[in-house]
Design a protein around this motif. Sequence first.
Motif, mmCIF file in Angstrom:
data_model
loop_
_atom_site.group_PDB
_atom_site.id
_atom_site.type_symbol
_atom_site.label_atom_id
_atom_site.label_comp_id
_atom_site.label_asym_id
_atom_site.label_seq_id
_atom_site.Cartn_x
_atom_site.Cartn_y
_atom_site.Cartn_z
ATOM 1 N N GLU A 1 2.879 -27.309 0.839
ATOM 2 C CA GLU A 1 4.254 -27.567 0.403
ATOM 3 C C GLU A 1 5.162 -26.373 0.721
ATOM 4 N N PRO A 2 5.168 -25.882 1.964
ATOM 5 C CA PRO A 2 5.906 -24.641 2.256
ATOM 6 C C PRO A 2 7.412 -24.779 2.104
ATOM 7 N N LEU B 1 -15.493 -21.486 14.007
ATOM 8 C CA LEU B 1 -15.179 -20.190 13.407
ATOM 9 C C LEU B 1 -16.402 -19.475 12.865
ATOM 10 N N GLY B 2 -17.505 -20.210 12.670
ATOM 11 C CA GLY B 2 -18.664 -19.627 12.027
ATOM 12 C C GLY B 2 -18.332 -19.251 10.601
ATOM 13 N N ALA B 3 -18.653 -18.047 10.217
ATOM 14 C CA ALA B 3 -18.323 -17.577 8.874
ATOM 15 C C ALA B 3 -16.959 -16.901 8.824
ATOM 16 N N ARG B 4 -16.197 -16.997 9.924
ATOM 17 C CA ARG B 4 -14.953 -16.244 10.032
ATOM 18 C C ARG B 4 -13.789 -16.992 9.366
ATOM 19 N N THR B 5 -13.895 -17.231 8.068
ATOM 20 C CA THR B 5 -12.788 -17.874 7.379
ATOM 21 C C THR B 5 -11.570 -16.951 7.309
ATOM 22 N N ARG B 6 -11.731 -15.694 7.710
ATOM 23 C CA ARG B 6 -10.557 -14.832 7.811
ATOM 24 C C ARG B 6 -9.657 -15.270 8.961
ATOM 25 N N ASP B 7 -10.136 -16.149 9.830
ATOM 26 C CA ASP B 7 -9.313 -16.719 10.888
ATOM 27 C C ASP B 7 -8.475 -17.890 10.388
ATOM 28 N N ILE B 8 -8.511 -18.131 9.070
ATOM 29 C CA ILE B 8 -7.712 -19.173 8.449
ATOM 30 C C ILE B 8 -6.621 -18.505 7.624
ATOM 31 N N GLY B 9 -5.367 -18.920 7.848
ATOM 32 C CA GLY B 9 -4.246 -18.408 7.073
ATOM 33 C C GLY B 9 -3.693 -19.487 6.168
ATOM 34 N N VAL B 10 -3.285 -19.100 4.965
ATOM 35 C CA VAL B 10 -2.755 -20.062 3.993
ATOM 36 C C VAL B 10 -1.357 -19.621 3.558
ATOM 37 N N VAL B 11 -0.402 -20.552 3.658
ATOM 38 C CA VAL B 11 0.961 -20.336 3.180
ATOM 39 C C VAL B 11 1.147 -21.199 1.939
ATOM 40 N N PHE B 12 1.569 -20.571 0.844
ATOM 41 C CA PHE B 12 1.748 -21.285 -0.412
ATOM 42 C C PHE B 12 3.211 -21.659 -0.622
ATOM 43 N N GLN B 13 3.455 -22.489 -1.636
ATOM 44 C CA GLN B 13 4.809 -22.962 -1.908
ATOM 45 C C GLN B 13 5.726 -21.819 -2.314
ATOM 46 N N SER B 14 5.194 -20.855 -3.052
ATOM 47 C CA SER B 14 5.977 -19.697 -3.468
ATOM 48 C C SER B 14 5.622 -18.509 -2.585
ATOM 49 N N PRO B 15 6.620 -17.751 -2.115
ATOM 50 C CA PRO B 15 6.325 -16.636 -1.200
ATOM 51 C C PRO B 15 5.537 -15.498 -1.825
ATOM 52 N N SER B 16 5.717 -15.237 -3.121
ATOM 53 C CA SER B 16 4.958 -14.203 -3.846
ATOM 54 C C SER B 16 4.980 -12.858 -3.126
ATOM 55 N N LEU B 17 6.178 -12.392 -2.800
ATOM 56 C CA LEU B 17 6.314 -11.081 -2.175
ATOM 57 C C LEU B 17 6.230 -9.981 -3.235
ATOM 58 N N VAL B 18 5.736 -8.822 -2.834
ATOM 59 C CA VAL B 18 5.665 -7.668 -3.732
ATOM 60 C C VAL B 18 7.069 -7.055 -3.821
ATOM 61 N N PRO B 19 7.688 -7.054 -4.993
ATOM 62 C CA PRO B 19 9.110 -6.663 -5.088
ATOM 63 C C PRO B 19 9.402 -5.226 -4.701
ATOM 64 N N THR B 20 8.423 -4.330 -4.818
ATOM 65 C CA THR B 20 8.663 -2.918 -4.515
ATOM 66 C C THR B 20 8.422 -2.570 -3.046
ATOM 67 N N LEU B 21 7.945 -3.529 -2.263
ATOM 68 C CA LEU B 21 7.713 -3.309 -0.837
ATOM 69 C C LEU B 21 8.802 -3.995 -0.029
ATOM 70 N N ASP B 22 9.215 -3.369 1.077
ATOM 71 C CA ASP B 22 10.210 -4.027 1.910
ATOM 72 C C ASP B 22 9.563 -5.148 2.718
ATOM 73 N N VAL B 23 10.379 -5.869 3.450
ATOM 74 C CA VAL B 23 9.906 -7.040 4.196
ATOM 75 C C VAL B 23 8.780 -6.681 5.158
ATOM 76 N N GLY B 24 8.951 -5.613 5.914
ATOM 77 C CA GLY B 24 7.915 -5.205 6.859
ATOM 78 C C GLY B 24 6.615 -4.837 6.166
ATOM 79 N N GLU B 25 6.722 -4.142 5.037
ATOM 80 C CA GLU B 25 5.522 -3.750 4.292
ATOM 81 C C GLU B 25 4.832 -4.965 3.684
ATOM 82 N N ASN B 26 5.615 -5.940 3.210
ATOM 83 C CA ASN B 26 5.018 -7.168 2.687
ATOM 84 C C ASN B 26 4.270 -7.913 3.782
ATOM 85 N N ALA B 27 4.875 -8.011 4.955
ATOM 86 C CA ALA B 27 4.242 -8.734 6.058
ATOM 87 C C ALA B 27 2.956 -8.046 6.510
ATOM 88 N N GLY B 28 2.912 -6.732 6.394
ATOM 89 C CA GLY B 28 1.751 -5.990 6.867
ATOM 90 C C GLY B 28 0.688 -5.716 5.825
#
Length: 223
Positions: free
Chosen positions: A161-162, A72-99
């Motif tokens: 721990e997803p 990856l070189g320095a491209r740690t942006r090619d690494i995705g992390v999923v945490f135990q809690s979803p931590s969605l933004v409550p005022t954004l809809d599902v599509g907006e949270n995903a994007g």
Amino acid sequence: MTAEPLVVCEDVARTFGTGPAAVTAVRDSRCSVHSGARIAIAGPSGSGKSTLLHLMAGMEQPTRGSVSWPALGARTRDIGVVFQSPSLVPTLDVGENAGLPLVIAGVEEPELAQRVAEALALVGVDDLAAKLPEEISGGQAQRVAVARVLAQRPRLLLADEPTGQLDRAAGQRLLDALLDATEHLGAALVVTSHDRAVIERLDTHWTMHEGTLRTTESRAVTS
């Protein structure tokens, strides 16, 4: 010729604090993750699993040893992390949270919409795109959190721990989605868990014990 690994940890250790109050979360551990890997890291709470994932992701710096990303070189942006809690933004809809990470990264329409739609479909929540977080279940919210990471098209997906806050059925559905999505993207997957039903679904089993990683190879039972 063997492809370069996505991440390599060489005798890494991570200590928090100093003096008598210092706590060593990871002790002199080494591992590497290659493309296509499906790895479960087992161990009880407090064994160092989360800290090791944070080191792999570049979110933490080792106190000793080194972490590198040869493919990856320095491209740690090619690494995705999923945490135990979803931590969605409550005022954004599902599509907006995903994007949201794509918006922050400056991805423009129509690519942004395409990548969000693809990610939501991969985890089976594309019909919820217009819903707010309060209108969906906990299992659905965790799938949206996975979609948020998948929309970034990572080459290495680290899931901490997803399924920890989900019941057994919802946890298995989420794991199905993770496995299917990483297969579709051609990404490697590393999952931490103390749930045997999750661990046995992945091909390679590692364990953490009091901060020390033990790597072993074992074929998972997938039925």
